[in-house]
Design a protein around this motif. Structure first.
Motif, PDB file in Angstrom:
ATOM      1  N   GLU A 280       0.783  -1.236   0.000  1.00 45.72           N
ATOM      2  CA  GLU A 280       0.000   0.000   0.000  1.00 45.72           C
ATOM      3  C   GLU A 280       0.816   1.288   0.000  1.00 45.72           C
ATOM      4  OE1 GLU A 280       0.203  -2.292   2.483  1.00 45.72           O
ATOM      5  OE2 GLU A 280       0.442  -1.337   4.431  1.00 45.72           O
ATOM      6  N   HIS A 304      -8.594  -3.325  -0.429  1.00 46.07           N
ATOM      7  CA  HIS A 304      -7.756  -3.416   0.775  1.00 46.07           C
ATOM      8  C   HIS A 304      -6.608  -2.397   0.704  1.00 46.07           C
ATOM      9  CE1 HIS A 304      -5.646  -5.863   4.001  1.00 46.07           C
ATOM     10  NE2 HIS A 304      -4.623  -5.221   3.462  1.00 46.07           N
ATOM     11  N   GLU A 305      -5.889  -2.386  -0.415  1.00 45.66           N
ATOM     12  CA  GLU A 305      -4.727  -1.496  -0.537  1.00 45.66           C
ATOM     13  C   GLU A 305      -5.154  -0.030  -0.600  1.00 45.66           C
ATOM     14  OE1 GLU A 305      -2.112  -2.953   0.140  1.00 45.66           O
ATOM     15  OE2 GLU A 305      -2.684  -5.009  -0.347  1.00 45.66           O
ATOM     16  N   HIS A 308      -5.868   1.275   2.805  1.00 43.65           N
ATOM     17  CA  HIS A 308      -4.620   1.530   3.547  1.00 43.65           C
ATOM     18  C   HIS A 308      -4.120   2.959   3.388  1.00 43.65           C
ATOM     19  CE1 HIS A 308      -3.041  -1.977   5.519  1.00 43.65           C
ATOM     20  NE2 HIS A 308      -3.009  -2.739   4.447  1.00 43.65           N
ATOM     21  N   GLU A 327      -3.731  -3.288   9.167  1.00 42.19           N
ATOM     22  CA  GLU A 327      -4.228  -4.461   8.427  1.00 42.19           C
ATOM     23  C   GLU A 327      -5.680  -4.807   8.749  1.00 42.19           C
ATOM     24  OE1 GLU A 327      -2.817  -5.232   5.972  1.00 42.19           O
ATOM     25  OE2 GLU A 327      -0.716  -4.719   6.253  1.00 42.19           O
ATOM     26  N   ALA A 330      -7.818  -2.168   6.968  1.00 39.64           N
ATOM     27  CA  ALA A 330      -7.886  -2.357   5.510  1.00 39.64           C
ATOM     28  C   ALA A 330      -8.745  -3.570   5.168  1.00 39.64           C
ATOM     29  CB  ALA A 330      -6.479  -2.509   4.935  1.00 39.64           C
ATOM     30  N   TYR A 385      -4.927  -9.202  10.612  1.00 37.59           N
ATOM     31  CA  TYR A 385      -5.873  -9.067   9.483  1.00 37.59           C
ATOM     32  C   TYR A 385      -7.279  -9.528   9.879  1.00 37.59           C
ATOM     33  CZ  TYR A 385      -1.962  -8.519   6.130  1.00 37.59           C
ATOM     34  OH  TYR A 385      -0.869  -8.079   5.445  1.00 37.59           O
TER      35      TYR A 385
HETATM   36 ZN   LIG Z   1      -2.727  -4.759   4.115  1.00 32.80          ZN
END
Ligand SMILES: [Zn+2]
Length: 534
Positions: A280, A304-305, A308, A327, A330, A385
């Motif tokens: 990211e 997700h990225e 971030h 994490e 995201a 995560y």
């Molecule tokens: Zn990540």
């Protein structure tokens, strides 16, 4: 940026476990800016670099940079001069550390220049592909000093400028805005980038190669829209534009509405070399080359990225032990993008998968804030995560959609372009909810495991008697689940579950229930068995 020194917090008597900073890295001074000039050779792994570092001194101690010991330091200047006024050492080197004494005091500004060269063996990936030579940084967690002299810890964020010299046929991507391209007389160019927002060193990157660059913004984009571009191998451009990056621009708009203004002037998605599926880097997200080439990259990774950029890049964990703030956020925001585009069922499906992965993981025996583990790579796990995403989802279930969104916005507003620990997020929740959820964060972040509930119902007369046992291993402790929903024949009854055994009596049932479900909407990360009879 440098926040409260970790040593100070750790020696203070009453540090909340939500504010622990177990990282052993100690940063004696604050870097405010890196100005990086790099010459990449036409072949091989050789780099000639010069980095001007702006410091805010915290004491009279030497300033210290990390640089891979295989790279040769040619020259060090302090405030533009040879460091000759000091009697003993101009600068010293031990392993990957460069210490530079100075005559400054706490509160002073200082600049250091380090000129260095050598073959890079860490942090920069060199590839020879069909389209020619490609070079990409891959820094996470602390490989930036494989190719750059930096203070390599996420708690010290800095702004960055790049001046990267490459052969005329190559393009360069780096953090921030492309200011200009200088053409040199000998078939080379210098690409100048500048980012005025401070970012963590793991995110300070360059990429060089031959790219097809496609703008992804909408034609009807409002005036303040974020410019989003896609940089791929020319051969992969068409698939990427119509596939995983198809909704990359509306994604930025969705997260901006949810969390707050996009933190940077622009965003580039780059087909690059990274050990990760995606990385990211602020304003320049790098994706695994082969995932794009083989058509395997999915939109969930892009979401997700992209998320971030707000959490990870703009709000950065001050210590690796709070990595879930990057994490977990995201991961959950990608689930919210799934909800935005595919409805509640899509989000539930994603969260069920995250839960199943976590249940199978060895991490269930460890808490999210795990002071006993010091290697950031080991902290990059299913706790950060999967369980991290569930910490947010459960919180949303507890406080409701609008307060949850307000908490995200408040946390971002208060810490954008800075760093934070879990206690800071708990403070943001307390501020918007008007109520302290410290108990919840302690339970979710410092206890291992998850609740395993055995729910037994018994119908007698017009009553249902409920006996709820927490049957998880004793080492995990017990959990509070306020308002967990028991659905009886379609009607919801919120119950407070607390401690090893909880008993409730529900009245008004003339017949035995036909269907009894616990937490049917899936707000809790738990396992439950429901049984009963007359
Ligand atoms: Zn990540």
């Amino acid at each position: 940026m440098l926040s409260i020194p970790a040593l100070l917090l750790q020696t203070a008597a009453a540090v909340s476990p939500l504010a622990l900073r177990p990282d052993t890295t100690r940063l004696p001074h604050d870097v405010t800016h890196y100005d990086v000039s790099l010459v990449l050779g036409d072949s091989g792994r050789h780099v000639l670099g010069q980095i001007d570092v702006s410091w805010r001194l915290e004491s009279a101690d030497p300033v210290e940079l990390q640089l891979d010991s295989t790279l040769r330091v040619i020259r060090v200047l302090v405030n533009g001069r040879e460091n000759t006024r000091l009697v003993r050492t101009m600068w010293g080197r031990a392993g990957d550390r460069i210490a530079v004494p100075h005559e400054g005091r706490a509160g002073d500004s200082l600049s250091t220049r380090v000129r260095y060269r050598g073959d890079v063996s860490d942090g920069l990936v060199f590839r020879q592909g069909p389209g020619g030579r490609r070079v990409f940084a891959d820094n996470w967690p602390d490989h930036a000093h494989g190719w750059l002299p930096v203070q390599d810890h996420p708690s010290d964020k800095a702004t960055v400028a790049f001046h990267v010299q490459v052969p005329a046929g190559m393009q360069v991507i780096a953090n921030g805005t492309l200011e200009k391209i200088d053409t040199l007389p000998y078939q080379h160019r210098v690409w100048h980038y500048q980012l005025n927002e401070p970012i963590p060193t793991y995110s300070i990157v360059i990429g060089a190669g031959t790219f097809a660059v496609t703008p992804l913004g909408r034609a009807d984009c409002p005036a303040r829209c974020v410019p989003v571009t896609l940089w791929t191998d020319p051969a992969d451009s068409a698939w990427a534009v119509s596939g995983p990056f198809r909704r990359a621009a509306p994604m930025v708009e969705f997260f901006s509405r949810l969390i707050g203004t996009f933190p940077y002037p622009s965003l580039a998605h780059v087909q690059a070399a990274t050990r990760f599926g995606g990385m990211e880097n602020a304003t320049a997200i790098f994706y695994n080359d082969s995932l794009i080439r083989t058509g395997q990259l999915g939109e969930a990774t892009v979401a997700h990225e992209t998320a971030h950029q707000w959490f990870g890049d703009a709000v950065t964990p001050d210590d690796w032990h709070h990595l879930w703030l990057s994490e977990g956020f995201a991961t959950y925001l990608a689930a919210m993008w799934a909800e935005e585009t595919g409805g509640v069922a899509a989000r539930s499906g994603v969260m069920r998968q995250e839960a199943d992965q976590y249940f199978e993981s060895a991490q269930v025996e460890r808490p999210i804030i795990d002071p006993g583990v010091l290697d950031p790579q080991s902290l990059l796990n299913d706790n950060a995560y999967q369980k991290g995403a569930w910490v947010l989802h459960q919180l949303r279930g507890l406080i409701g959609d609008s307060l949850f969104a307000a908490a995200l916005r408040e946390f971002y507003r208060a810490h954008a372009h800075g760093t934070a620990v879990s206690a800071d997020f708990a403070d943001a929740v307390k501020k918007v909810a008007g109520k302290d959820f410290e108990w919840y964060f302690r339970q979710a972040l410092t206890q291992p495991g998850y609740p395993v509930l055995d729910v037994r119902w018994h119908h007698r007369g017009n009553r249902i008697n409920l006996d709820i046992q927490q049957t998880q291993p004793p080492g995990w402790g017990t959990y509070r689940l306020p308002g967990v929903v028991l659905r009886i024949d379609g009607k919801d009854f919120p119950l407070d579950v607390n401690g090893r055994a909880t008993h409730h009596t529900l009245r008004g049932f003339n017949r035995p229930p036909r269907k009894v479900e616990l937490d049917p909407a899936g707000w809790w990360l738990m396992k439950a068995r429901v049984s009963g009879g007359q």
